[in-house]
Design a protein around this motif. Structure first.
Motif, PDB file in Angstrom:
ATOM      1  N   GLU A  61       0.823  -1.219   0.000  1.00  0.00           N
ATOM      2  CA  GLU A  61       0.000   0.000   0.000  1.00  0.00           C
ATOM      3  C   GLU A  61       0.853   1.262   0.000  1.00  0.00           C
ATOM      4  O   GLU A  61       0.409   2.301  -0.490  1.00  0.00           O
ATOM      5  CB  GLU A  61      -0.927   0.009   1.217  1.00  0.00           C
ATOM      6  CG  GLU A  61      -2.089  -0.949   1.092  1.00  0.00           C
ATOM      7  CD  GLU A  61      -2.968  -1.000   2.330  1.00  0.00           C
ATOM      8  OE1 GLU A  61      -2.523  -0.551   3.417  1.00  0.00           O
ATOM      9  OE2 GLU A  61      -4.099  -1.495   2.214  1.00  0.00           O
ATOM     10  N   SER A  62       2.068   1.183   0.528  1.00  0.00           N
ATOM     11  CA  SER A  62       2.927   2.368   0.591  1.00  0.00           C
ATOM     12  C   SER A  62       3.294   2.872  -0.805  1.00  0.00           C
ATOM     13  O   SER A  62       3.583   4.045  -0.991  1.00  0.00           O
ATOM     14  CB  SER A  62       4.205   2.064   1.381  1.00  0.00           C
ATOM     15  OG  SER A  62       5.095   1.273   0.608  1.00  0.00           O
ATOM     16  N   GLY A  63       3.295   1.973  -1.782  1.00  0.00           N
ATOM     17  CA  GLY A  63       3.632   2.368  -3.147  1.00  0.00           C
ATOM     18  C   GLY A  63       5.111   2.622  -3.375  1.00  0.00           C
ATOM     19  O   GLY A  63       5.507   3.109  -4.428  1.00  0.00           O
ATOM     20  N   ILE A  64       5.944   2.258  -2.424  1.00  0.00           N
ATOM     21  CA  ILE A  64       7.377   2.525  -2.515  1.00  0.00           C
ATOM     22  C   ILE A  64       8.157   1.292  -2.954  1.00  0.00           C
ATOM     23  O   ILE A  64       9.065   1.374  -3.773  1.00  0.00           O
ATOM     24  CB  ILE A  64       7.927   3.003  -1.147  1.00  0.00           C
ATOM     25  CG1 ILE A  64       7.227   4.279  -0.706  1.00  0.00           C
ATOM     26  CG2 ILE A  64       9.428   3.199  -1.180  1.00  0.00           C
ATOM     27  CD1 ILE A  64       7.509   4.663   0.741  1.00  0.00           C
ATOM     28  N   VAL A  65       7.798   0.150  -2.424  1.00  0.00           N
ATOM     29  CA  VAL A  65       8.601  -1.060  -2.576  1.00  0.00           C
ATOM     30  C   VAL A  65       8.598  -1.592  -4.007  1.00  0.00           C
ATOM     31  O   VAL A  65       9.655  -1.924  -4.555  1.00  0.00           O
ATOM     32  CB  VAL A  65       8.120  -2.145  -1.586  1.00  0.00           C
ATOM     33  CG1 VAL A  65       8.828  -3.455  -1.811  1.00  0.00           C
ATOM     34  CG2 VAL A  65       8.326  -1.666  -0.147  1.00  0.00           C
ATOM     35  N   VAL A  66       7.440  -1.687  -4.635  1.00  0.00           N
ATOM     36  CA  VAL A  66       7.354  -2.285  -5.972  1.00  0.00           C
ATOM     37  C   VAL A  66       8.191  -1.513  -7.004  1.00  0.00           C
ATOM     38  O   VAL A  66       8.956  -2.125  -7.749  1.00  0.00           O
ATOM     39  CB  VAL A  66       5.880  -2.445  -6.417  1.00  0.00           C
ATOM     40  CG1 VAL A  66       5.779  -2.927  -7.851  1.00  0.00           C
ATOM     41  CG2 VAL A  66       5.148  -3.407  -5.478  1.00  0.00           C
ATOM     42  N   PRO A  67       8.102  -0.177  -7.061  1.00  0.00           N
ATOM     43  CA  PRO A  67       8.952   0.539  -8.030  1.00  0.00           C
ATOM     44  C   PRO A  67      10.451   0.341  -7.768  1.00  0.00           C
ATOM     45  O   PRO A  67      11.238   0.268  -8.717  1.00  0.00           O
ATOM     46  CB  PRO A  67       8.565   2.005  -7.841  1.00  0.00           C
ATOM     47  CG  PRO A  67       7.204   1.973  -7.248  1.00  0.00           C
ATOM     48  CD  PRO A  67       7.159   0.732  -6.412  1.00  0.00           C
ATOM     49  N   SER A 106      -1.031  -2.494  -6.998  1.00  0.00           N
ATOM     50  CA  SER A 106       0.363  -2.130  -6.735  1.00  0.00           C
ATOM     51  C   SER A 106       1.289  -2.449  -7.912  1.00  0.00           C
ATOM     52  O   SER A 106       2.496  -2.319  -7.803  1.00  0.00           O
ATOM     53  CB  SER A 106       0.865  -2.823  -5.465  1.00  0.00           C
ATOM     54  OG  SER A 106       0.855  -4.224  -5.633  1.00  0.00           O
ATOM     55  N   LYS A 107       0.713  -2.856  -9.039  1.00  0.00           N
ATOM     56  CA  LYS A 107       1.448  -3.101 -10.292  1.00  0.00           C
ATOM     57  C   LYS A 107       2.341  -4.349 -10.236  1.00  0.00           C
ATOM     58  O   LYS A 107       3.301  -4.472 -10.992  1.00  0.00           O
ATOM     59  CB  LYS A 107       2.305  -1.886 -10.697  1.00  0.00           C
ATOM     60  CG  LYS A 107       1.540  -0.588 -10.765  1.00  0.00           C
ATOM     61  CD  LYS A 107       0.567  -0.594 -11.887  1.00  0.00           C
ATOM     62  CE  LYS A 107      -0.087   0.775 -12.019  1.00  0.00           C
ATOM     63  NZ  LYS A 107      -1.313   0.763 -12.700  1.00  0.00           N
TER      64      LYS A 107
END
Length: 155
Positions: A61-67, A106-107
């Motif tokens: 949910e943070s949107g930081i890890v996947v990218p 989250s892609k």
């Protein structure tokens, strides 16, 4: 309706602070220029993904890890680092279908599609297995997965 006691609230706050500290430490490692620090951060991330569903949900949910994992997979790092990042992506897809919306939002589906071309055969097989888990969610998700896969193939 139950009410939170002050002890419950303190426990929730402690859990949140612990999550934030873990996530901050991992993000710092993933953003490092040193491959060894990146490797340790990914290994810690994999452990937390496998041991703590709550951490997994909050991290996605943070949107930081996947990218950051995507950047490592596309970067100039060693094969060992990319393999660890690929395994972290695979570990981030839980076998619980209740989280499919989060996985798609989250892609992670896009990263799994990229892993189908990863040079290690076992990574490709695991990515296909995880795509199958997502595809078996409600019918609208099945359609969305195949639509995304088709669009990626056209690129």
């Amino acid at each position: 309706m139950s009410m939170l006691t002050s002890g419950d609230a303190e426990g929730l706050l402690a859990d949140f602070v612990g999550f934030q500290q873990n996530l901050s430490s991992i993000v710092e490692g993933l953003e490092s220029q040193e491959e060894e620090k990146k490797m340790r951060a990914i290994q810690k991330l994999r452990i937390l993904f496998n041991d703590d569903v709550t951490f997994l949900v909050h991290a996605l949910e943070s949107g930081i890890v996947v990218p950051l994992l995507d950047e490592i997979l596309r970067g100039e790092g060693s094969f060992a680092l990319k393999l660890e990042a690929a395994n972290a992506v695979i570990d981030s897809i839980p076998d619980m279908m209740e989280l499919d919306d989060l996985v798609i939002d989250s892609k992670l589906v896009e990263l799994l599609l990229k892993l189908l071309h990863f040079p290690a055969e076992n990574v490709c097989e695991q990515a296909m297995e995880k795509l199958g888990i997502v595809a078996l969610s409600p019918p609208r998700r099945l359609y969305q997965c195949f639509l995304e896969a088709h669009q990626k193939c056209l690129l």
